[in-house]
Design an enzyme around this catalytic site. Structure first.
Site, PDB file in Angstrom:
ATOM      1  N   ASP A  45       0.855  -1.179   0.000  1.00 45.19           N
ATOM      2  CA  ASP A  45       0.000   0.000   0.000  1.00 45.19           C
ATOM      3  C   ASP A  45       0.898   1.238   0.000  1.00 45.19           C
ATOM      4  O   ASP A  45       1.993   1.206  -0.564  1.00 45.19           O
ATOM      5  CB  ASP A  45      -0.919  -0.040   1.237  1.00 45.19           C
ATOM      6  CG  ASP A  45      -2.270   0.614   0.995  1.00 45.19           C
ATOM      7  OD1 ASP A  45      -2.292   1.837   0.791  1.00 45.19           O
ATOM      8  OD2 ASP A  45      -3.284  -0.089   1.011  1.00 45.19           O
ATOM      9  N   HIS A  72      -3.591   5.862   3.811  1.00 43.64           N
ATOM     10  CA  HIS A  72      -4.372   4.701   3.369  1.00 43.64           C
ATOM     11  C   HIS A  72      -3.787   3.403   3.933  1.00 43.64           C
ATOM     12  O   HIS A  72      -4.504   2.597   4.539  1.00 43.64           O
ATOM     13  CB  HIS A  72      -4.415   4.643   1.839  1.00 43.64           C
ATOM     14  CG  HIS A  72      -5.397   3.651   1.292  1.00 43.64           C
ATOM     15  ND1 HIS A  72      -5.068   2.327   1.053  1.00 43.64           N
ATOM     16  CD2 HIS A  72      -6.691   3.783   0.926  1.00 43.64           C
ATOM     17  CE1 HIS A  72      -6.125   1.694   0.564  1.00 43.64           C
ATOM     18  NE2 HIS A  72      -7.128   2.559   0.479  1.00 43.64           N
ATOM     19  N   SER A 132     -11.895  -0.920   0.059  1.00 42.83           N
ATOM     20  CA  SER A 132     -10.586  -1.047   0.709  1.00 42.83           C
ATOM     21  C   SER A 132     -10.757  -1.462   2.167  1.00 42.83           C
ATOM     22  O   SER A 132     -10.097  -2.391   2.654  1.00 42.83           O
ATOM     23  CB  SER A 132      -9.820   0.280   0.670  1.00 42.83           C
ATOM     24  OG  SER A 132      -9.158   0.479  -0.539  1.00 42.83           O
TER      25      SER A 132
END
Length: 334
Positions: free
Chosen positions: A24, A57, A212
């Site tokens: 990520d 994120h 996600s």
């Protein structure tokens, strides 16, 4: 947490002994997560341990999987708070990733002992990425991937569309299909995907909406199963998730919910016959994704939308086709 009965599941196992790789934007150390954070790799800079996240994120996904909180009901708690996170920075801080970088991240995860890989993004299916995904599956790693978000994505993206990768869709606050979640025949299971709070950078918290977040929750569930059943093959881990899911929508598997909403406690305790020994047929399977020589340059996108920094607590929710689509529902709907 109440909706998924996380506390009940964590009385059975908390994910000890399991490594979950998170390719990520990197994972920044956070007070609620740092003791579960291993040294990983930075594939963007070529130098670093994966603990540099300027986007939030990756840190958010890691928190949903394995945040341990700070005791006395303070901070964030993930699905598997005794699991370890292997941070892999394969996406720059602007959120733009490449399939080839993800391929390198998946390869690194396999080489470094990951039991589960959480891929909270969708993108092109370049040949290197397809090879890496298949190699990880052959190495008995559980792969969990986001289906994608509307309107940016119209169909289930790659690698979620790859057979034997657990494709995750989302449900909203009401427990029904989230409008943001892509639908399709590849969907295996769903999990909460709307207004999900988790860890963020600089010791703060974030709120996100998208598949996600649902993917990270399911990756944490897979870590719990692997911890409880350490000798269970990856395909059987996926089978436990689908076989014990709470059926939603039309009876049986459907394109919005897959086999249903994950049920952590049932996945850890139910008597689930292994694949090939059920009263119904073994997985039907689908054709492999077609190689695309040009897909390697396709930008890979996150499956979380509307990310904001928050400092409070929010909503309490913090191999595919395992059975035939016309099978009777395994669980009653809720």
């Amino acid at each position: 947490m109440n909706y998924l009965k996380v506390r009940d599941a964590q009385r059975i196992t908390r994910g000890a002994g399991i490594v979950v790789a998170v390719p990520d934007t990197g994972v920044q150390p956070h007070p609620d997560l740092d003791r579960n954070l291993l040294d990983g790799i930075d594939l963007i800079s070529g130098d670093g341990d994966g603990k540099n996240d300027q986007n939030s994120h990756g840190t958010g996904m890691a928190g949903l999987i394995a945040a341990h909180g700070r005791g006395d009901a303070l901070g964030a708690l993930g699905m598997a708070p005794d699991a370890k996170i292997l941070p892999i920075r394969d996406t720059s801080s602007d959120g733009q990733g490449e399939p080839d970088a993800l391929a390198a991240g998946v390869d690194y995860a396999v080489r470094n002992g990951a039991d589960v890989i959480c891929i909270s993004s969708v993108g092109g299916a370049g040949i290197p990425l397809q090879r890496s995904i298949k190699a990880a599956l052959a190495a008995d790693v559980v792969l969990v991937a986001a289906a994608g978000n509307k309107p940016e994505d119209a169909v289930v993206g790659y690698p979620a569309s790859e057979d034997a990768v657990i494709a995750v869709g989302g449900v909203g606050r009401d427990g029904n299909h989230a409008d943001i979640s892509v639908t399709g025949p590849e969907i295996d299971v769903v999990a909460p995907a709307v207004d999900i709070y988790s860890t963020s950078i600089d010791g703060k918290y974030r709120k996100g909406t998208g598949t996600s977040d649902a993917t990270a929750i399911v990756a944490g569930a897979a870590a719990l199963i692997r911890s409880k059943y350490p000798y269970l093959p990856a395909q059987e881990v996926a089978h436990r998730l689908t076989a014990t899911a709470v059926d939603k929508g039309p009876p049986g598997r459907d394109d919005e919910y897959g086999y249903g909403v994950i049920d952590l406690v049932a996945a850890l305790t139910a008597d689930v016959p292994p694949l090939g020994f059920e009263s119904v047929s073994a997985p039907a399977g689908t054709a492999d994704a077609r190689p695309d020589d040009n897909a390697g340059s396709t930008v890979r996108g996150f499956a979380t939308l509307g990310v904001i920094v928050a400092v409070g607590a929010g909503w309490a929710l913090v191999a595919r086709r395992r059975r035939r689509g016309d099978d009777p529902p395994p669980r009653i709907s809720r």
